[in-house]
Design a protein around this motif. Structure first.
Motif, PDB file in Angstrom:
ATOM      1  N   ALA A 469       0.894  -1.102   0.067  1.00  0.00           N
ATOM      2  CA  ALA A 469      -0.074   0.056  -0.010  1.00  0.00           C
ATOM      3  C   ALA A 469       0.923   1.207   0.027  1.00  0.00           C
ATOM      4  O   ALA A 469       2.066   1.160   0.559  1.00  0.00           O
ATOM      5  N   PHE A 470       0.444   2.180  -0.536  1.00  0.00           N
ATOM      6  CA  PHE A 470       0.987   3.746  -0.710  1.00  0.00           C
ATOM      7  C   PHE A 470       2.457   3.439  -1.397  1.00  0.00           C
ATOM      8  O   PHE A 470       3.364   4.483  -0.944  1.00  0.00           O
ATOM      9  N   SER A 471       2.570   2.782  -2.279  1.00  0.00           N
ATOM     10  CA  SER A 471       3.967   2.446  -2.855  1.00  0.00           C
ATOM     11  C   SER A 471       3.806   3.024  -4.010  1.00  0.00           C
ATOM     12  O   SER A 471       3.865   2.329  -5.338  1.00  0.00           O
ATOM     13  N   PHE A 472       3.988   4.420  -4.498  1.00  0.00           N
ATOM     14  CA  PHE A 472       4.054   5.048  -5.622  1.00  0.00           C
ATOM     15  C   PHE A 472       4.791   6.026  -5.456  1.00  0.00           C
ATOM     16  O   PHE A 472       5.305   6.622  -4.555  1.00  0.00           O
ATOM     17  N   LYS A 473       5.493   6.361  -6.837  1.00  0.00           N
ATOM     18  CA  LYS A 473       6.577   7.201  -6.883  1.00  0.00           C
ATOM     19  C   LYS A 473       6.262   8.664  -6.499  1.00  0.00           C
ATOM     20  O   LYS A 473       5.205   9.204  -6.927  1.00  0.00           O
ATOM     21  N   THR A 474       7.190   9.461  -6.204  1.00  0.00           N
ATOM     22  CA  THR A 474       7.126  10.882  -5.899  1.00  0.00           C
ATOM     23  C   THR A 474       7.143  11.613  -7.292  1.00  0.00           C
ATOM     24  O   THR A 474       6.694  12.922  -7.365  1.00  0.00           O
ATOM     25  N   SER A 475       7.767  11.018  -8.347  1.00  0.00           N
ATOM     26  CA  SER A 475       7.802  11.723  -9.602  1.00  0.00           C
ATOM     27  C   SER A 475       6.636  11.989 -10.268  1.00  0.00           C
ATOM     28  O   SER A 475       5.577  11.089 -10.276  1.00  0.00           O
ATOM     29  N   GLY A 476       6.223  13.328 -10.634  1.00  0.00           N
ATOM     30  CA  GLY A 476       5.023  13.689 -10.918  1.00  0.00           C
ATOM     31  C   GLY A 476       4.088  14.153 -10.041  1.00  0.00           C
ATOM     32  O   GLY A 476       3.024  14.790 -10.340  1.00  0.00           O
ATOM     33  N   LEU A 477       4.535  14.310  -8.760  1.00  0.00           N
ATOM     34  CA  LEU A 477       4.017  14.839  -7.586  1.00  0.00           C
ATOM     35  C   LEU A 477       4.808  15.941  -7.139  1.00  0.00           C
ATOM     36  O   LEU A 477       6.077  16.004  -6.786  1.00  0.00           O
ATOM     37  N   ASP A 478       4.079  17.197  -7.186  1.00  0.00           N
ATOM     38  CA  ASP A 478       4.830  18.292  -6.699  1.00  0.00           C
ATOM     39  C   ASP A 478       4.873  18.240  -5.116  1.00  0.00           C
ATOM     40  O   ASP A 478       3.933  17.572  -4.486  1.00  0.00           O
ATOM     41  N   SER A 479       5.624  19.061  -4.449  1.00  0.00           N
ATOM     42  CA  SER A 479       5.557  19.124  -2.815  1.00  0.00           C
ATOM     43  C   SER A 479       4.219  19.296  -2.152  1.00  0.00           C
ATOM     44  O   SER A 479       3.908  18.789  -1.159  1.00  0.00           O
ATOM     45  N   SER A 480       3.297  20.031  -2.904  1.00  0.00           N
ATOM     46  CA  SER A 480       2.229  20.501  -2.177  1.00  0.00           C
ATOM     47  C   SER A 480       1.176  19.389  -2.285  1.00  0.00           C
ATOM     48  O   SER A 480       0.385  18.859  -1.322  1.00  0.00           O
ATOM     49  N   THR A 481       1.345  18.532  -3.147  1.00  0.00           N
ATOM     50  CA  THR A 481       0.728  17.232  -3.387  1.00  0.00           C
ATOM     51  C   THR A 481       0.915  16.210  -2.288  1.00  0.00           C
ATOM     52  O   THR A 481      -0.053  15.572  -1.662  1.00  0.00           O
ATOM     53  N   SER A 482       2.248  16.070  -2.464  1.00  0.00           N
ATOM     54  CA  SER A 482       2.785  15.085  -1.177  1.00  0.00           C
ATOM     55  C   SER A 482       2.164  15.365   0.150  1.00  0.00           C
ATOM     56  O   SER A 482       1.603  14.569   1.002  1.00  0.00           O
ATOM     57  N   ARG A 483       2.354  16.651   0.446  1.00  0.00           N
ATOM     58  CA  ARG A 483       1.872  17.073   1.691  1.00  0.00           C
ATOM     59  C   ARG A 483       0.549  16.968   2.003  1.00  0.00           C
ATOM     60  O   ARG A 483       0.162  16.378   2.879  1.00  0.00           O
TER      61      ARG A 483
END
Length: 499
Positions: A469-483
């Motif tokens: 679960a939750f194992s997806f890459k950070t590429s394509g996600l900006d910092s605001s999306t990650s937060r």
């Protein structure tokens, strides 16, 4: 000796006297309460312990009736013992006149308290003030008519509600003065840590026993429910890998839980602190993983109650003097029926990073939710790294990182440097695989805790884990999306402070 013709006068809408010396019997009716009080010549008054649903339980007083007030409405009935003369006057004039209202209450109280008893009260108060200057005495229990730790009637509703659900559990009720003395008035030097529901202090009882006192925050709206939940649940649980609840204390706004003291504090302090992580070699870490698994298995299957912990994490695992793990903090735990598989909640509580996807996203929780949390915890113990969202240019969190390394055949790269190669490669690989089986995205794919304990203790073939679960890459996600992805309502954060 009892005098002939004694009886009881009913006072309506009364704030009952100071309850620090009551005797409480939850199973007696009001009629039985009167009989018990009448048989004991030292009993001065009685009342219902719980005024809801017509009144249940029995409170009896054996010392002076102090701090008693009569109101126009909204309080409860108090039955005060009087001699035959006063009883006859009351029956003749109960409709009004000299024995009406507040004046009637004052007259009866004066008659019911003799001069010798006032002298005794003064002496007891003098000794009480002197004893508070010391470290305090032994714990004072609820069934001791000399003390209960409750100082006003407003303290009783939550105490009665907890008592009603405790069944026949003999869990001690600690007097506030005992707890204050043990913790040196909650000295900052005795502070062990703090979390979402309050602060934990180290204490020492008069007999030398060390304790840990969890003092719930007065500002926490969730604190009362979690307090009652913990007393009702953990008091019924007994296992070597569960922390032992020694007692509890209520005083006005104060609500405290008293646990056995764990000298090595919490697991997160050992595995995440760079100065302490070297204290745990692989053999000890492996034993901690097994101990936690056995504790969770007991909750799910072997205890009298089927319990879902819902907040299993490193800071809620304590270590005793031999580094044996004990699961703690059952404030958010829930009891399941024998045939119940899952439940749904609109209020998501817990700690993000340990939550299963079905719980974090849909509010569904089950035993598989705890299995997921255990898997995260096992991977943290092995790697010495926290399941946070701070990995750049790689997977979003620790679980995702380990999943990627597993698929690439490089999973041993995650093993904590503090182990210094002093570990069995086969054993570590096996534990990582079990951890990944526990954090699979689909709850039905995860093993039960019985399966986990079996796999940890036996060299059998293990299934290949599916996507974590939750194992997806950070590429394509900006910092605001990650937060934004890591934001969950009602999360709890525990901060451990070193001293």
């Amino acid at each position: 000796m009892c005098r002939n013709g004694e009886g009881f006068v009913k006072m309506e809408n009364v704030k009952v006297p100071d309850t620090s010396s009551i005797k409480l019997e939850n199973n007696l009716s009001l009629e039985a309460c009167e009989e018990e009080c009448l048989k004991n010549c030292s009993c001065l008054a009685y009342a219902s312990a719980n005024v809801r649903n017509g009144g249940t339980g029995c409170m009896t007083w054996y010392r002076d009736l102090v701090d008693t007030k009569q109101f126009t409405e909204g309080r409860q009935d108090l039955y005060i013992r009087v001699d035959a003369v006063v009883l006859a006057q009351y029956k003749n004039k109960s409709g009004g006149g000299y024995f009406s209202g507040r004046r009637r209450l004052a007259i009866i109280l004066v008659v019911s308290i003799s001069v010798p008893s006032l002298l005794i009260l003064a002496v007891l108060c003098w000794f009480g003030k002197r004893s508070r200057k010391g470290r305090g005495g032994e714990p004072r229990f609820l069934n001791d008519p000399a003390a209960s730790g409750v100082r006003s009637y407003e303290d009783l509703p939550i105490k009665n509600e907890v008592d009603e659900h405790r069944g026949d559990t003999d869990l001690p009720f600690f007097d506030l003065t005992t707890v204050v003395a043990a913790t040196e008035n909650f000295s900052s030097a005795n502070k062990l840590g703090h979390g979402g529901f309050g602060t934990v202090y180290k204490g020492c009882l008069a007999d030398g026993q060390d304790i840990a006192v969890k003092r719930l925050s007065r500002n926490s709206g969730q604190g009362v429910d979690e307090f009652k939940n913990e007393v009702m649940l953990i008091a019924k649980l007994q296992h070597r890998n569960l922390v032992r609840l020694l007692g509890w204390c209520i005083h006005k706004e104060e609500r405290m839980l008293i646990y056995e003291y764990m000298p090595n504090r919490s697991l997160d302090l050992c595995i995440f602190d760079k100065n302490r992580k070297s204290l745990l070699d692989w053999r000890k870490r492996f034993q901690i993983i097994i101990g936690i698994a056995r504790g969770v298995l007991y909750l799910h299957q072997d205890s009298r109650l089927k319990i879902i912990h819902r907040d299993l994490k490193a800071s809620n695992v304590l270590l005793d003097g031999s580094m044996n793990p004990k699961i703690s903090d059952f404030g958010m735990a829930r009891m399941f029926g024998d045939d119940q598989i899952e439940a749904n909640t609109n209020r998501i509580v817990g700690t993000y990073g340990y939550m299963s996807s079905e719980y974090a996203m849909d509010g569904l929780y089950s035993t598989k939710s705890d299995v997921f949390s255990f898997g995260v915890l096992a991977l943290e113990i092995i790697s010495g790294r926290k399941n946070s969202f701070q990995f750049e240019n790689t997977s979003l969190n620790l679980v995702g990182l380990i999943w990627d390394l597993w698929t690439e055949g490089k999973v041993l790269d995650i093993v904590g440097s503090s182990l210094n190669q002093s570990y069995s490669t086969h054993e570590v690989m096996r534990c990582i695989q079990i951890g990944l089986l526990c954090v699979q995205e689909n709850a039905t794919d995860r093993p039960t805790m019985l399966d986990v304990v079996f796999m940890l203790g036996n060299k059998t073939n293990l299934p290949h884990p599916k996507k974590a679960a939750f194992s997806f890459k950070t590429s394509g996600l900006d910092s605001s999306t990650s937060r934004g992805a890591s934001s969950v309502n009602d999360i709890t954060v525990t901060v451990i402070e070193a001293h």
